[in-house]
Design an enzyme around this catalytic site. Structure first.
Site, short mmCIF file in Angstrom:
data_model
loop_
_atom_site.label_atom_id
_atom_site.label_comp_id
_atom_site.label_asym_id
_atom_site.label_seq_id
_atom_site.Cartn_x
_atom_site.Cartn_y
_atom_site.Cartn_z
N LYS A 88 0.84 -1.20 0.00
CA LYS A 88 0.00 0.00 0.00
C LYS A 88 0.88 1.26 0.00
O LYS A 88 2.09 1.16 -0.03
CB LYS A 88 -0.95 -0.04 1.21
CG LYS A 88 -1.81 -1.31 1.27
CD LYS A 88 -2.92 -1.34 0.23
CE LYS A 88 -3.56 -2.69 0.01
NZ LYS A 88 -4.35 -3.22 1.10
C1 PLP Z 1 -5.28 -4.28 1.65
C2 PLP Z 1 -6.76 -4.21 1.67
C3 PLP Z 1 -7.52 -4.54 2.81
C4 PLP Z 1 -6.94 -5.22 4.03
O1 PLP Z 1 -5.83 -4.65 4.55
P1 PLP Z 1 -4.81 -5.53 5.43
O2 PLP Z 1 -3.97 -4.47 6.06
O3 PLP Z 1 -4.05 -6.40 4.49
O4 PLP Z 1 -5.60 -6.29 6.43
C5 PLP Z 1 -8.89 -4.34 2.78
N1 PLP Z 1 -9.50 -3.87 1.69
C6 PLP Z 1 -8.82 -3.56 0.56
C7 PLP Z 1 -9.57 -3.02 -0.61
C8 PLP Z 1 -7.43 -3.74 0.52
O5 PLP Z 1 -6.77 -3.48 -0.60
#
Ligand code: PLP
Length: 381
Positions: free
Chosen positions: A180
């Site tokens: 991210k």
């Molecule tokens: C990455 C992501 C999540 C979950 O995040 P984590 O930190 O991996 O638990 C939820 N929704 C979307 C759309 C994501 O891309």
């Protein structure tokens, strides 16, 4: 292999984590509040609650809204499973709606059509980093007195009509997974303007207990009560110090991602086979992902074929996502299946996420473009 996404860590990040290691507080310390305040300011929200993952953030949002068995929550079919799973954690039912075929964003008309007396909330997903149509979604949720949640895990730093992602819904969630925009290893945050929702989520991340360890120490008291069932969804100070350091670089990260996107846009503008997703004129796209759709009618390969060729050539492509309602768990538990969300299902057969991360070099971007174009050119029928 050029990965589809990866973190960027520099000496400042490392020093920030080492400082915490040498301090008194490894968790529930001062870095948590500092990270929360910095992120809230960054997205123009009043309150922020940091938790152990983006998934925990979504769960906390559902808890804060008191989503419970018998309730329905509308979610788009084209997203990561966690968007729907958080509804199930609360014993409620996710209602899958279709996405716009050009942007793969939740369609406000589909939301309207899916409303029932049991609907309690809508979760919009800023798929790939493109903010959803919040004005239209807000009009629907306000009219029906239900909550609007933004799963903004793709869109930190994005904006919609000049308003930052994080200020557009009742609750917005972020993830700090290494692919991210900013990384804390694992980590997440919920932002809101409602102090009561924030208070509930602070309790929820700490077993449902009213005060935390550090507050008790400050007050010189041993007394605490568990007033509701919560979880240990706390994030460490190590992670928050890293997040704070990373957040300082967010403007640079966004600039790099947008530069890469511009190079891709130009490279594929005239292609009959490689079709980038549409981008609305009134948004600033955050480009967590760069997604192309393969038009393979006159090619000897389909998306899976292209995926294999690129992987063999060191290009770490990926598919985001299998529509959630097609996963075996949802088919079994909720009776969903093919035909429910046709636009998402069609897109699923065509989409490919190509490398997109802040530290990507111009040479790597060029290589992705060349390999992708060559794979298509060499497989004309
Ligand atoms: C990455 C992501 C999540 C979950 O995040 P984590 O930190 O991996 O638990 C939820 N929704 C979307 C759309 C994501 O891309």
């Amino acid at each position: 292999m050029i990965p589809y996404g990866r973190q960027f860590i520099d000496k400042d990040d490392i020093d920030a984590v080492v400082d915490v290691l040498q301090s008194d507080w490894l968790t529930t310390g001062p870095s948590v509040g500092e990270f929360e305040a910095a992120l809230a300011a960054c997205v123009n929200a009043k309150e922020a609650v940091a938790v152990s993952s983006g998934t925990a953030a979504l769960h906390a949002a559902m808890y804060a809204l008191k989503i419970a068995p018998g309730d329905e929550v509308i979610v788009p079919a084209m997203t990561f499973a966690a968007t729907a799973n958080c509804v199930v954690y609360q014993g409620a039912t996710p209602i899958f709606v279709d996405v716009d075929p050009e942007t793969l964003l939740i369609r406000p008309e589909a939301v309207e059509a899916a409303l029932t007396p049991r609907t309690r909330a809508v979760i919009a997903v800023d798929y790939s980093g493109h903010p959803a149509d919040y004005d239209r979604l807000r009009a629907i949720t306000a009219q029906h007195g239900i909550a609007l949640v933004a799963d903004a895990c793709h869109a930190l730093g994005g904006s919609y009509k000049e308003r930052p992602v994080g200020s557009l819904a009742d609750l917005s969630t972020f993830s700090f997974h290494p692919v991210k925009h900013i990384a804390t290893g694992e980590g997440g945050m919920i932002v809101t303007d409602d102090p009561r929702l924030a208070e509930r989520m602070r309790r929820f991340r700490n077993h449902g207990i009213t005060t935390d360890h550090r507050q008790r120490e400050k007050q010189g008291s041993w007394f605490y009560e568990m007033v509701d069932l919560g979880y240990n969804y706390r994030i460490t100070d190590l992670q928050c110090a890293l997040g704070l350091s990373q957040l300082k670089k967010l403007p640079l990260f966004l600039k790099q991602r947008r530069n890469i996107a511009r190079a891709y846009d130009e490279a594929f503008a005239a292609s009959a086979h490689i079709k980038p997703l549409a981008v609305a004129a009134d948004v600033d796209h955050a480009y967590h992902l760069y997604v192309i759709r393969l038009q393979s009618a006159d090619l000897a390969i389909d998306r899976n074929g292209l995926f294999g060729i690129l992987r063999q050539n060191g290009i770490g492509v990926n598919v985001h996502y299998i529509p959630v309602h097609l996963h075996p768990f949802y088919r079994r538990q909720f009776g969903t299946g093919p035909g429910l969300c046709p636009a998402a299902e069609t897109a699923y057969g065509q989409i490919l996420s190509i490398p997109m991360f802040a530290a990507m070099t111009a040479a790597q971007t060029r290589e992705v473009i060349d390999r992708l174009k060559a794979a298509v050119a060499e497989n004309r029928r």
